[in-house]
Design a protein around this motif. Structure first.
Motif, PDB file in Angstrom:
ATOM      1  N   TYR A 236      79.141  98.489  57.384  1.00 56.01           N
ATOM      2  CA  TYR A 236      80.299  98.696  58.327  1.00 56.01           C
ATOM      3  C   TYR A 236      79.766  98.607  59.847  1.00 56.01           C
ATOM      4  CZ  TYR A 236      85.021  99.475  60.110  1.00 56.01           C
ATOM      5  OH  TYR A 236      86.320  99.519  60.687  1.00 56.01           O
ATOM      6  N   VAL A 237      80.057  97.570  60.514  1.00 57.29           N
ATOM      7  CA  VAL A 237      79.571  97.402  62.139  1.00 57.29           C
ATOM      8  C   VAL A 237      80.735  97.278  63.140  1.00 57.29           C
ATOM      9  CG1 VAL A 237      78.190  95.858  63.413  1.00 57.29           C
ATOM     10  CG2 VAL A 237      77.825  96.283  60.963  1.00 57.29           C
ATOM     11  N   GLN A 238      80.605  97.979  64.031  1.00 58.71           N
ATOM     12  CA  GLN A 238      81.691  97.602  65.228  1.00 58.71           C
ATOM     13  C   GLN A 238      81.033  97.683  66.444  1.00 58.71           C
ATOM     14  OE1 GLN A 238      85.419 100.459  64.612  1.00 58.71           O
ATOM     15  NE2 GLN A 238      83.804 101.832  63.959  1.00 58.71           N
ATOM     16  N   CYS A 239      81.709  96.467  67.108  1.00 62.05           N
ATOM     17  CA  CYS A 239      80.988  96.146  68.448  1.00 62.05           C
ATOM     18  C   CYS A 239      82.090  96.213  69.482  1.00 62.05           C
ATOM     19  CB  CYS A 239      80.371  94.765  68.461  1.00 62.05           C
ATOM     20  SG  CYS A 239      79.306  94.636  66.862  1.00 62.05           S
ATOM     21  N   PRO A 240      82.036  96.779  70.474  1.00 63.56           N
ATOM     22  CA  PRO A 240      83.376  96.975  71.400  1.00 63.56           C
ATOM     23  C   PRO A 240      83.140  96.090  72.631  1.00 63.56           C
ATOM     24  CG  PRO A 240      81.788  99.051  71.606  1.00 63.56           C
ATOM     25  CD  PRO A 240      81.578  98.195  70.335  1.00 63.56           C
ATOM     26  N   ALA A 241      84.071  95.140  73.008  1.00 60.48           N
ATOM     27  CA  ALA A 241      83.925  94.265  74.035  1.00 60.48           C
ATOM     28  C   ALA A 241      85.167  94.085  74.908  1.00 60.48           C
ATOM     29  CB  ALA A 241      83.589  92.838  73.428  1.00 60.48           C
ATOM     30  N   TYR A 242      84.553  94.120  76.206  1.00 57.89           N
ATOM     31  CA  TYR A 242      85.783  94.004  77.356  1.00 57.89           C
ATOM     32  C   TYR A 242      85.705  92.484  77.604  1.00 57.89           C
ATOM     33  CZ  TYR A 242      86.980  98.799  78.105  1.00 57.89           C
ATOM     34  OH  TYR A 242      87.167 100.020  77.924  1.00 57.89           O
TER      35      TYR A 242
END
Length: 216
Positions: A174-180
């Motif tokens: 399970y991978v999470q990559c935040p991005a603006y």
């Protein structure tokens, strides 16, 4: 044959079965112990993921509670282990906004990642008239008006470890990559923003270069 002789043969068979049974148990125990010792010595480390960039060619939240998007993301994955390979048997990527999925899932082809190897994937992730919860759509429309959109690129999959000829069972990745991301506030397309570059008509590529959180 006397009763004593029958009892004698029955007892010998019982002892033989017990020896075979305990022999199998000891053998399996030694095999499992060997695997555990090898596993403990090698100490497998989970892969690292980096969200390199996002290309945005569509972002339209003008229809009530419906969102149309078109993204292309670049993900880099590195296997930090010296003696352990990784089988990526299934990888699905998608984008969420405030814990709600706003794109369809896109599958990344299965692959094997050797020791210290780096893989780069560039899947397209999109959604056409995807329903958005009213309370989320309100904040999403506000974010679009403000010109900034915060999303999380997620990867959901199953992996296996390879140590020599031994291959483990499946583990959930399970991978999470935040991005603006900057978006044009009139709803007609996307805006370049501070970290973007136009690569076509209404198509902007944003450099993210952010490390993702990884859970196994």
């Amino acid at each position: 044959m006397s009763v004593k002789e029958c009892d004698h043969h029955t007892g010998r068979k019982r002892i033989l079965f017990q020896r075979i049974f305990w022999g199998i148990i000891v053998f399996l125990f030694l095999v499992l112990l060997t695997i555990l010792l090898i596993w403990a010595i090698l100490r497998p480390t989970k892969p690292t993921f980096i969200l390199s960039d996002i290309t945005v060619s569509a972002f339209n939240a003008t229809q009530p509670n419906l969102l149309t998007t078109n993204f292309q993301i670049t993900l880099m994955s590195r296997n930090p282990n010296d003696h352990i390979g990784i089988y990526y048997d299934r990888l699905d990527t998608y984008i969420t906004y405030r814990s709600q999925q706003i794109t369809y899932r896109t599958s990344i082809p299965p692959s094997y990642q050797g020791h210290k190897e780096v893989d780069v994937w560039s899947p397209g992730v999109y959604g056409t008239d995807v329903p958005v919860a009213p309370f989320n759509f309100q904040t999403l429309s506000q974010d679009q008006s403000n010109g900034n959109f915060y999303a999380i690129v997620k990867v959901d999959g199953r992996v296996r470890w390879k140590v020599g000829t031994f291959i483990s069972g499946h583990y959930h990745l399970y991978v999470q990559c935040p991005a603006y991301i900057s978006v044009r506030n009139d709803g007609t397309g996307v805006d370049m923003g501070a970290n973007g570059a136009y690569i076509g008509a209404n198509v902007v590529k944003y450099q993210i270069d952010r490390r993702c959180s990884v859970s196994l």
